[in-house]
Design a protein around this motif. Structure first.
Motif, PDB file in Angstrom:
ATOM      1  N   PHE A   8      -3.785  -5.578  -9.400  1.00 24.16           N
ATOM      2  CA  PHE A   8      -2.808  -4.843  -8.593  1.00 24.16           C
ATOM      3  C   PHE A   8      -2.458  -5.623  -7.327  1.00 24.16           C
ATOM      4  N   LEU A   9      -3.477  -6.167  -6.647  1.00 26.23           N
ATOM      5  CA  LEU A   9      -3.221  -6.924  -5.424  1.00 26.23           C
ATOM      6  C   LEU A   9      -2.463  -8.209  -5.710  1.00 26.23           C
ATOM      7  N   ARG A  10      -2.723  -8.824  -6.877  1.00 27.80           N
ATOM      8  CA  ARG A  10      -1.986 -10.030  -7.251  1.00 27.80           C
ATOM      9  C   ARG A  10      -0.504  -9.733  -7.464  1.00 27.80           C
ATOM     10  N   VAL A  11      -0.177  -8.469  -7.743  1.00 30.31           N
ATOM     11  CA  VAL A  11       1.220  -8.064  -7.935  1.00 30.31           C
ATOM     12  C   VAL A  11       1.841  -7.590  -6.620  1.00 30.31           C
ATOM     13  N   ILE A  12       1.142  -6.709  -5.907  1.00 26.37           N
ATOM     14  CA  ILE A  12       1.745  -6.049  -4.749  1.00 26.37           C
ATOM     15  C   ILE A  12       1.890  -6.989  -3.550  1.00 26.37           C
ATOM     16  N   VAL A  13       0.973  -7.945  -3.386  1.00 27.97           N
ATOM     17  CA  VAL A  13       1.037  -8.831  -2.215  1.00 27.97           C
ATOM     18  C   VAL A  13       2.282  -9.724  -2.240  1.00 27.97           C
ATOM     19  N   PRO A  14       2.523 -10.501  -3.315  1.00 34.50           N
ATOM     20  CA  PRO A  14       3.765 -11.295  -3.311  1.00 34.50           C
ATOM     21  C   PRO A  14       5.006 -10.422  -3.327  1.00 34.50           C
ATOM     22  N   GLY A  15       4.919  -9.239  -3.968  1.00 29.81           N
ATOM     23  CA  GLY A  15       6.054  -8.321  -3.952  1.00 29.81           C
ATOM     24  C   GLY A  15       6.386  -7.872  -2.545  1.00 29.81           C
ATOM     25  N   ALA A  16       5.338  -7.592  -1.757  1.00 31.03           N
ATOM     26  CA  ALA A  16       5.548  -7.188  -0.359  1.00 31.03           C
ATOM     27  C   ALA A  16       6.155  -8.337   0.447  1.00 31.03           C
ATOM     28  N   PHE A  17       5.681  -9.564   0.212  1.00 37.86           N
ATOM     29  CA  PHE A  17       6.260 -10.715   0.910  1.00 37.86           C
ATOM     30  C   PHE A  17       7.744 -10.859   0.582  1.00 37.86           C
ATOM     31  N   LEU A  18       8.078 -10.740  -0.697  1.00 37.12           N
ATOM     32  CA  LEU A  18       9.477 -10.861  -1.110  1.00 37.12           C
ATOM     33  C   LEU A  18      10.334  -9.776  -0.483  1.00 37.12           C
ATOM     34  N   ALA A  19       9.832  -8.545  -0.493  1.00 34.54           N
ATOM     35  CA  ALA A  19      10.606  -7.418   0.034  1.00 34.54           C
ATOM     36  C   ALA A  19      10.759  -7.508   1.549  1.00 34.54           C
ATOM     37  N   VAL A  20       9.675  -7.792   2.249  1.00 34.59           N
ATOM     38  CA  VAL A  20       9.720  -7.838   3.719  1.00 34.59           C
ATOM     39  C   VAL A  20      10.578  -9.004   4.202  1.00 34.59           C
ATOM     40  N   GLU A  21      10.400 -10.174   3.612  1.00 29.31           N
ATOM     41  CA  GLU A  21      11.196 -11.318   4.053  1.00 29.31           C
ATOM     42  C   GLU A  21      12.663 -11.154   3.658  1.00 29.31           C
ATOM     43  N   GLY A  22      12.910 -10.468   2.549  1.00 35.79           N
ATOM     44  CA  GLY A  22      14.288 -10.147   2.194  1.00 35.79           C
ATOM     45  C   GLY A  22      14.898  -9.173   3.184  1.00 35.79           C
ATOM     46  N   PHE A  23      14.098  -8.209   3.617  1.00 32.98           N
ATOM     47  CA  PHE A  23      14.537  -7.261   4.636  1.00 32.98           C
ATOM     48  C   PHE A  23      14.868  -7.989   5.940  1.00 32.98           C
ATOM     49  N   LEU A  24      14.008  -8.937   6.323  1.00 34.48           N
ATOM     50  CA  LEU A  24      14.259  -9.702   7.545  1.00 34.48           C
ATOM     51  C   LEU A  24      15.488 -10.592   7.401  1.00 34.48           C
ATOM     52  N   LEU A  25      15.711 -11.123   6.198  1.00 39.79           N
ATOM     53  CA  LEU A  25      16.923 -11.912   5.944  1.00 39.79           C
ATOM     54  C   LEU A  25      18.162 -11.063   6.196  1.00 39.79           C
TER      55      LEU A  25
END
Length: 228
Positions: A8-25
């Motif tokens: 679960f952590l192997r999935v949610i951690v990169p997903g959170a990075f993608l979502a948060v950095e996309g939000f910041l973009l």
């Protein structure tokens, strides 16, 4: 640690990075200024928005994990996990290279076979419980660091390409790029620290197996080859 939690952590951690950095973009590059109330409302206590954000992170992380991007990046750069697997395989088979009953079969011993043998010992040896937890967290930390560096690099390239196409960048875009560069540096530095700790932990585990369970290790390797 539970295998399900690890996955679960192997999935949610990169997903959170993608979502948060996309939000910041979106916030830094497409709005007049990142403090816009419309942008930061995503961080409100609106459970609908929070749930949507989490689901987006899970979806993005699942695709990212399914494509095996972390492993590809690691193999092309750090070779961290593969290096550790090679080290475990080499050290656990080295004592039997002069054993006539085992030596001829050693070329058939790969990580897929030895993985089961190695982790069975880790689960069975009581005094390795602490090192097992350390390996769990250092491994996750390494993967998360690789993901942070890789995803931040991806957004950096996308932003620079956009800047080159448009031909200009305001202060907010430049601040966003600065944040990304810092995240890439943090990811690389943390990856080097965590993989070194993971290597040290695996060496402790190998030493314990070789010191007290050598004959049993030999038997389990042969049994695993027979069951292949």
């Amino acid at each position: 640690m539970p295998l399900g939690l690890h996955k679960f952590l192997r999935v949610i951690v990169p997903g959170a990075f993608l979502a948060v950095e996309g939000f910041l973009l979106y916030a830094f590059c497409f709005l007049d200024f990142p403090s816009s109330s419309d942008t930061w409302s995503l961080l409100s206590r609106d459970w609908g928005k929070t749930t949507g954000f989490v689901l987006l992170a899970v979806l993005l992380g699942a695709v990212y994990h399914f494509l095996g991007i972390t492993e590809v990046i690691d193999n092309k750069t750090f070779r961290g996990m593969q290096g550790i697997r090679d080290n475990i395989t080499d050290r656990l088979t080295r004592p039997f290279r002069s054993d006539s009953a085992v030596a001829s079969r050693l070329p058939d011993v790969d990580w897929r076979i030895l993985r089961r043998v190695f982790f069975r010992f880790i689960d069975e040896i009581p005094h390795l419980a602490t090192s097992n937890q350390l390996a769990f967290f250092s491994g996750l930390g390494f993967y998360a660091s690789v993901d942070l560096a890789a995803i931040s690099s991806l957004y950096t390239m996308a932003t620079v390409i956009g800047w080159m196409i448009i031909g200009d960048a305001n202060l907010a875009v430049r601040l966003y790029l600065l944040v990304l560069v810092v995240l890439v540096a943090v990811g690389i530095a943390t990856a080097r620290v965590t993989i070194r700790k993971h290597r040290e932990t695996s060496d402790i585990q190998i030493d314990a197996i070789l010191a007290d369970h050598l004959s049993e290790l030999r038997d389990r390797i042969l049994n695993s080859l027979d069951l292949r």
